[in-house]
Design a protein around this motif. Structure first.
Motif, PDB file in Angstrom:
ATOM      1  N   GLY A 185       0.814  -1.215   0.000  1.00  0.00           N
ATOM      2  CA  GLY A 185       0.000   0.000   0.000  1.00  0.00           C
ATOM      3  C   GLY A 185       0.844   1.259   0.000  1.00  0.00           C
ATOM      4  N   ASP A 186       0.168   2.363   0.289  1.00  0.00           N
ATOM      5  CA  ASP A 186       0.832   3.665   0.371  1.00  0.00           C
ATOM      6  C   ASP A 186       1.737   3.658   1.599  1.00  0.00           C
ATOM      7  OD1 ASP A 186       1.538   6.316   0.680  1.00  0.00           O
ATOM      8  OD2 ASP A 186      -0.450   7.096   0.166  1.00  0.00           O
ATOM      9  N   GLY A 187       3.007   3.896   1.380  1.00  0.00           N
ATOM     10  CA  GLY A 187       4.011   3.779   2.449  1.00  0.00           C
ATOM     11  C   GLY A 187       3.820   4.744   3.602  1.00  0.00           C
ATOM     12  N   VAL A 188       2.970   5.768   3.454  1.00  0.00           N
ATOM     13  CA  VAL A 188       2.743   6.662   4.600  1.00  0.00           C
ATOM     14  C   VAL A 188       1.767   6.052   5.611  1.00  0.00           C
ATOM     15  CG1 VAL A 188       3.263   8.873   3.458  1.00  0.00           C
ATOM     16  CG2 VAL A 188       0.923   7.978   3.398  1.00  0.00           C
ATOM     17  N   GLU A 189       1.029   5.020   5.165  1.00  0.00           N
ATOM     18  CA  GLU A 189       0.052   4.394   6.076  1.00  0.00           C
ATOM     19  C   GLU A 189       0.777   3.480   7.059  1.00  0.00           C
ATOM     20  OE1 GLU A 189      -3.202   4.910   5.791  1.00  0.00           O
ATOM     21  OE2 GLU A 189      -3.190   5.998   3.873  1.00  0.00           O
ATOM     22  N   PRO A 190       0.317   3.428   8.303  1.00  0.00           N
ATOM     23  CA  PRO A 190       0.955   2.503   9.248  1.00  0.00           C
ATOM     24  C   PRO A 190       0.683   1.044   8.852  1.00  0.00           C
ATOM     25  CG  PRO A 190      -0.880   3.709  10.285  1.00  0.00           C
ATOM     26  CD  PRO A 190      -0.758   4.237   8.890  1.00  0.00           C
ATOM     27  N   GLY A 191       1.635   0.173   9.150  1.00  0.00           N
ATOM     28  CA  GLY A 191       1.434  -1.262   8.935  1.00  0.00           C
ATOM     29  C   GLY A 191       1.687  -1.731   7.513  1.00  0.00           C
ATOM     30  N   ILE A 192       2.103  -0.838   6.638  1.00  0.00           N
ATOM     31  CA  ILE A 192       2.388  -1.249   5.249  1.00  0.00           C
ATOM     32  C   ILE A 192       3.806  -1.826   5.181  1.00  0.00           C
ATOM     33  CG2 ILE A 192       2.752  -0.359   2.891  1.00  0.00           C
ATOM     34  CD1 ILE A 192      -0.203  -0.634   3.721  1.00  0.00           C
ATOM     35  N   ASP A 193       3.928  -3.004   4.523  1.00  0.00           N
ATOM     36  CA  ASP A 193       5.242  -3.643   4.420  1.00  0.00           C
ATOM     37  C   ASP A 193       5.962  -3.278   3.133  1.00  0.00           C
ATOM     38  OD1 ASP A 193       5.016  -5.260   6.829  1.00  0.00           O
ATOM     39  OD2 ASP A 193       3.409  -6.293   5.737  1.00  0.00           O
ATOM     40  N   MET A 194       5.183  -2.991   2.079  1.00  0.00           N
ATOM     41  CA  MET A 194       5.842  -2.693   0.804  1.00  0.00           C
ATOM     42  C   MET A 194       5.031  -1.666   0.027  1.00  0.00           C
ATOM     43  SD  MET A 194       7.249  -5.358  -2.056  1.00  0.00           S
ATOM     44  CE  MET A 194       5.858  -5.454  -3.155  1.00  0.00           C
ATOM     45  N   GLY A 195       5.709  -0.651  -0.486  1.00  0.00           N
ATOM     46  CA  GLY A 195       5.062   0.384  -1.287  1.00  0.00           C
ATOM     47  C   GLY A 195       5.135   0.058  -2.774  1.00  0.00           C
ATOM     48  N   PRO A 196       4.841   1.050  -3.617  1.00  0.00           N
ATOM     49  CA  PRO A 196       4.844   0.853  -5.066  1.00  0.00           C
ATOM     50  C   PRO A 196       6.259   0.897  -5.631  1.00  0.00           C
ATOM     51  CG  PRO A 196       4.399   3.130  -4.533  1.00  0.00           C
ATOM     52  CD  PRO A 196       4.497   2.428  -3.212  1.00  0.00           C
ATOM     53  N   VAL A 197       6.400   0.617  -6.926  1.00  0.00           N
ATOM     54  CA  VAL A 197       7.664   0.908  -7.616  1.00  0.00           C
ATOM     55  C   VAL A 197       7.593   2.350  -8.117  1.00  0.00           C
ATOM     56  CG1 VAL A 197       8.132  -1.500  -8.187  1.00  0.00           C
ATOM     57  CG2 VAL A 197       6.900  -0.074  -9.842  1.00  0.00           C
ATOM     58  N   ILE A 198       8.687   2.842  -8.661  1.00  0.00           N
ATOM     59  CA  ILE A 198       8.848   4.281  -8.846  1.00  0.00           C
ATOM     60  C   ILE A 198       7.906   4.915  -9.882  1.00  0.00           C
ATOM     61  CG2 ILE A 198      10.767   4.001 -10.508  1.00  0.00           C
ATOM     62  CD1 ILE A 198      10.461   6.822  -7.917  1.00  0.00           C
ATOM     63  N   SER A 199       7.574   4.191 -10.958  1.00  0.00           N
ATOM     64  CA  SER A 199       6.817   4.845 -12.036  1.00  0.00           C
ATOM     65  C   SER A 199       5.964   3.823 -12.773  1.00  0.00           C
ATOM     66  CB  SER A 199       7.784   5.506 -13.037  1.00  0.00           C
ATOM     67  OG  SER A 199       8.585   4.509 -13.650  1.00  0.00           O
ATOM     68  N   ALA A 200       5.040   4.341 -13.558  1.00  0.00           N
ATOM     69  CA  ALA A 200       4.204   3.452 -14.378  1.00  0.00           C
ATOM     70  C   ALA A 200       5.094   2.706 -15.369  1.00  0.00           C
ATOM     71  CB  ALA A 200       3.156   4.281 -15.122  1.00  0.00           C
ATOM     72  N   ARG A 201       6.095   3.408 -15.899  1.00  0.00           N
ATOM     73  CA  ARG A 201       6.988   2.782 -16.883  1.00  0.00           C
ATOM     74  C   ARG A 201       7.782   1.653 -16.236  1.00  0.00           C
ATOM     75  NH1 ARG A 201      11.288   6.348 -19.185  1.00  0.00           N
ATOM     76  NH2 ARG A 201      12.733   4.796 -19.952  1.00  0.00           N
ATOM     77  N   HIS A 202       8.279   1.915 -15.022  1.00  0.00           N
ATOM     78  CA  HIS A 202       9.059   0.875 -14.352  1.00  0.00           C
ATOM     79  C   HIS A 202       8.155  -0.315 -13.990  1.00  0.00           C
ATOM     80  CE1 HIS A 202      12.478  -0.864 -12.501  1.00  0.00           C
ATOM     81  NE2 HIS A 202      11.962  -0.849 -11.279  1.00  0.00           N
ATOM     82  N   ARG A 203       6.925  -0.021 -13.616  1.00  0.00           N
ATOM     83  CA  ARG A 203       5.980  -1.101 -13.307  1.00  0.00           C
ATOM     84  C   ARG A 203       5.802  -2.005 -14.535  1.00  0.00           C
ATOM     85  NH1 ARG A 203       0.339  -1.947 -13.476  1.00  0.00           N
ATOM     86  NH2 ARG A 203      -0.329  -3.233 -11.717  1.00  0.00           N
TER      87      ARG A 203
END
Ligand code: NAD
Length: 499
Positions: free
Chosen positions: A328-346
């Motif tokens: 999820g969104d890394g600012v939320e508590p309890g999140i273990d993994m956020g997104p990758v950097i960009s749509a292109r990188h995804r």
């Protein structure tokens, strides 16, 4: 004192709340001469939060002139006084620790605890730089011949520059900036155009450190700025961190222009699990290595090499650990993994998952379908695991820089070492074992320059050298540690006789 938000920003267009970032040159925030910009995203939300100007070679030249003008007075400033500016800088970084960590998460996507860890690592570089008066001492010998003495003094080089990657927006530039300055050099930074906001804040803090104008400069941009840095005759040393093809080219181009260059490149890190490893302790550390910062770490595990009967248990426990992660969104508590950097990188990471399937690896956990509630536009990829990966497959060979683990079972430690040796990258590698003999043999023979023994992310602290080997590093002197004082100074030898 909180700097005005007007510093470093200009509205992208009338009425817009998205800023085009400014450069910081000669002690002033100045607009770039750029004709074009690159969007900066919050990758968890998929929204544009700023625009990076693609500055020109002329912008670089202006920064070099400012840094050159500032050099003579700065090199004459006593090292202890230069170090005091770093004490002040460290204090301001501490005061703004939480704000800076949040900004790293906002522009990069890693979780808040990960951002805090990276900012802490950056501050540790400033702390080590505060010891410059001791680290800059030379040495000497009297009476090298009758009536003749010899002294070695360290002297700064002049204008130095650093070029940073996207994955550690605050930390990587701090591998260079504080050390270059305390050694008496003046400095130009080019942050990654994908994550320029953390450095804007850091330069706003540097503005409050009483540095003379031109001692530190910030030029935003991408390729044109990098090429101008490599070519400019006024720059004496270049530090680069990024992918291997660009690192190789920066090293070639910069050294061709007569500069001292250290260029850190990409990685494909192998983690060996011996049959005697304590998996309950090893797997959490290994999962953190593969999936921490969404796999976007140059020290991230990429290929797991379970030895003999370790295979089945290591794979099953890896799958369990990966499945339990909250994305999820890394600012939320309890999140273990956020997104990758960009749509292109995804798209690039998803492309590798497809290639792995097509090349016949066994997809035991598929992260492609991950959905994060409330964030439909975020650049998320779930943890992914392939088993029975051959080293020749694209997923076994290339740096994916995303949360994709490749498991490649091996017979014994010799076979594991031969796979490690066969790969052109040699940044970091780890072994998990309870055998001192196996650990010693692995640490001695593995050709990566950073080795973990029962450690998943073999990251040297600020007072040790950081950098890889083979295609992961071009140069001689590594980053931070004692090497940095050698990189940023020349050793002048004076041989004297008095009649
Ligand atoms: P990148 O090579 O795309 O970009 C790095 C820097 O080079 C950026 O500032 C960018 O603007 C510039 N650049 C990009 N393409 C260029 C070109 N063609 N010519 C000149 N300059 C160019 O790397 P990235 O995607 O920002 O970062 C990820 C990479 O960095 C990964 O390969 C990762 O392993 C590596 N990395 C290595 C280390 C290390 O210590 N070895 C640390 C962090 C990241």
């Amino acid at each position: 004192m909180q700097p005005s938000v007007a510093n470093g920003r200009q509205a992208a267009f009338p009425g817009s709340d998205v800023d085009i970032l400014k450069n910081y040159i000669g002690g002033q925030w100045v607009p770039s001469r750029a004709l074009d910009t690159v969007d900066v995203h919050n990758p968890a939300r998929g929204v544009v939060i700023a625009k990076t100007p693609l500055s020109t070679a002329q912008d670089v030249d202006t920064a070099v002139q400012a840094a050159k003008n500032a050099f003579h007075a700065w090199r004459d400033t006593p090292p202890v006084v230069r170090a005091r500016t770093m004490f002040k800088f460290k204090m301001l970084l501490e005061e703004h620790f939480e704000e800076l960590s949040r900004l790293v998460t906002t522009e990069h996507g890693k979780t808040l605890p990960e951002s805090r860890g990276s900012v802490r690592r950056g501050i540790e570089c400033v702390e080590v730089a505060c010891g410059a008066p001791s680290m800059l001492m030379g040495y000497g010998l009297e009476q090298i011949a009758t009536g003749v003495d010899c002294q070695v003094m360290r002297q700064p080089l002049g204008v130095c520059a650093a070029i940073a990657p996207f994955n550690f927006p605050a930390m990587v530039p701090l591998w260079f900036l504080p050390f270059a300055l305390v050694c008496g050099n003046t400095f130009i930074l080019k942050p990654s155009e994908q994550v320029p906001l953390s450095q804007r804040l850091i330069f706003q803090l540097l503005e409050q450190c009483d540095l003379p104008p031109g001692v530190v400069n910030l030029v935003n941009g991408s390729r044109e700025v990098v090429e101008a840095i490599c070519d400019h005759p006024g720059i004496r040393a270049v530090s680069f961190v990024g992918s291997t093809p660009v690192a190789r080219e920066v090293y070639r181009r910069g050294t061709h222009a007569g500069k001292r260059v250290q260029a850190l490149g990409g990685a494909k890190n192998f983690i060996v699990v011996m049959p005697d490893a304590d998996l309950d302790k090893a797997i959490p550390a290994i999962a953190e290595s593969f999936y921490g910062c969404a796999g976007e770490r140059c020290l991230a595990g990429s290929v797991l090499l379970p030895v003999g009967q370790a295979h089945r248990a290591a794979r099953d426990q890896m799958v369990d650990a990966a499945r339990s992660m909250r994305i999820g969104d890394g600012v939320e508590p309890g999140i273990d993994m956020g997104p990758v950097i960009s749509a292109r990188h995804r798209e690039r990471v998803l492309g590798y998952i497809e290639k792995g399937r097509a090349e016949g690896a066994e997809l035991v956990l598929d992260g492609r379908g991950v959905r994060v509630e409330g964030q439909p536009e975020g650049f998320f990829v779930g943890p992914t695991i392939f088993d029975r990966v051959a080293p020749s497959m694209a997923i076994g060979r290339d740096e994916i820089f995303g949360p994709v683990a490749s498991i490649c079972p091996v017979r014994d430690l010799d076979q594991a070492l031969s796979l490690v040796h066969a790969h052109p990258n040699a940044n970091a590698t780890s072994i998990f074992t309870s055998s001192g003999k196996a650990a010693r043999e692995f640490a001695r023979l593995a050709d990566a320059s950073m080795v973990g023994v029962n450690i998943g992310v073999a990251a040297p602290m600020a007072y040790f050298p950081f950098g890889g080997a083979k295609d992961s590093f071009f140069g001689d002197l590594k980053v931070h540690g004692r090497d940095t004082f050698d990189f940023y100074t020349d050793k002048k030898v004076t041989i004297s006789r008095w009649f």
